[in-house]
Design a protein around this motif. Structure first.
Motif, short mmCIF file in Angstrom:
data_model
loop_
_atom_site.label_atom_id
_atom_site.label_comp_id
_atom_site.label_asym_id
_atom_site.label_seq_id
_atom_site.Cartn_x
_atom_site.Cartn_y
_atom_site.Cartn_z
N MET A 85 -37.54 15.51 -2.17
CA MET A 85 -36.73 16.65 -2.53
C MET A 85 -37.45 17.43 -3.63
O MET A 85 -38.18 16.85 -4.42
N ILE A 86 -37.21 18.71 -3.66
CA ILE A 86 -37.84 19.56 -4.66
C ILE A 86 -36.78 20.04 -5.65
O ILE A 86 -35.70 20.49 -5.26
N TYR A 87 -37.12 19.93 -6.93
CA TYR A 87 -36.22 20.32 -8.00
C TYR A 87 -36.86 21.44 -8.82
O TYR A 87 -38.07 21.46 -9.01
N LYS A 88 -36.02 22.33 -9.31
CA LYS A 88 -36.46 23.36 -10.25
C LYS A 88 -35.94 22.96 -11.62
O LYS A 88 -34.75 22.69 -11.78
N VAL A 89 -36.83 22.92 -12.59
CA VAL A 89 -36.48 22.48 -13.94
C VAL A 89 -36.59 23.67 -14.88
O VAL A 89 -37.64 24.32 -14.95
N PHE A 90 -35.52 23.95 -15.60
CA PHE A 90 -35.52 24.98 -16.63
C PHE A 90 -35.68 24.28 -17.97
O PHE A 90 -34.95 23.32 -18.26
N TYR A 91 -36.63 24.74 -18.77
CA TYR A 91 -36.92 24.04 -20.02
C TYR A 91 -37.42 24.99 -21.11
O TYR A 91 -37.82 26.11 -20.85
N GLN A 92 -37.40 24.48 -22.34
CA GLN A 92 -38.00 25.13 -23.49
C GLN A 92 -39.18 24.26 -23.91
O GLN A 92 -39.06 23.03 -23.92
N GLU A 93 -40.28 24.89 -24.28
CA GLU A 93 -41.46 24.11 -24.66
C GLU A 93 -41.32 23.43 -26.01
O GLU A 93 -41.89 22.38 -26.24
N GLY B 220 -32.37 24.32 1.55
CA GLY B 220 -31.89 25.39 2.42
C GLY B 220 -32.47 26.76 2.07
O GLY B 220 -33.66 26.88 1.78
N ASN B 221 -31.62 27.77 2.09
CA ASN B 221 -32.04 29.14 1.82
C ASN B 221 -32.56 29.32 0.40
O ASN B 221 -33.45 30.13 0.16
N HIS B 222 -32.00 28.57 -0.53
CA HIS B 222 -32.45 28.67 -1.92
C HIS B 222 -33.91 28.21 -2.04
O HIS B 222 -34.72 28.85 -2.72
N LEU B 223 -34.26 27.13 -1.37
CA LEU B 223 -35.64 26.65 -1.37
C LEU B 223 -36.56 27.67 -0.71
O LEU B 223 -37.64 27.96 -1.22
#
Length: 69
Positions: free
Chosen positions: A1-9, A52-55
């Motif tokens: 599965m593919i995940y999108k990670v939002f982060y601060q450095e 799905g469509n988001h990917l």
């Protein structure tokens, strides 16, 4: 599965939307994603499963590069 990670450095600063970055990572679960990123010293804000469509939409982005664990 593919995940999108939002982060601060910088984990010591208050999160600011304009400084939020994202990356894509392939893993079996959100827990594995967080474990893989713990050595990077990021302030992880949100981990989102892409499917799905988001990917499909994210794959059209020129910055779409998936990191493997």
């Amino acid at each position: 599965m593919i995940y999108k990670v939002f982060y601060q450095e910088n984990p010591l600063e208050v999160p600011v939307r304009e400084n939020t970055k994202s990356l894509y990572i392939e893993a079996a679960s959100e827990r594995e994603v967080r474990f893989a990123l713990k050595d990077r010293n990021y302030n992880v804000e949100f981990v989102q499963l892409l499917e799905g469509n988001h990917l499909t939409y994210e794959q059209a982005n020129e910055n779409f590069i998936v990191e493997k664990q």
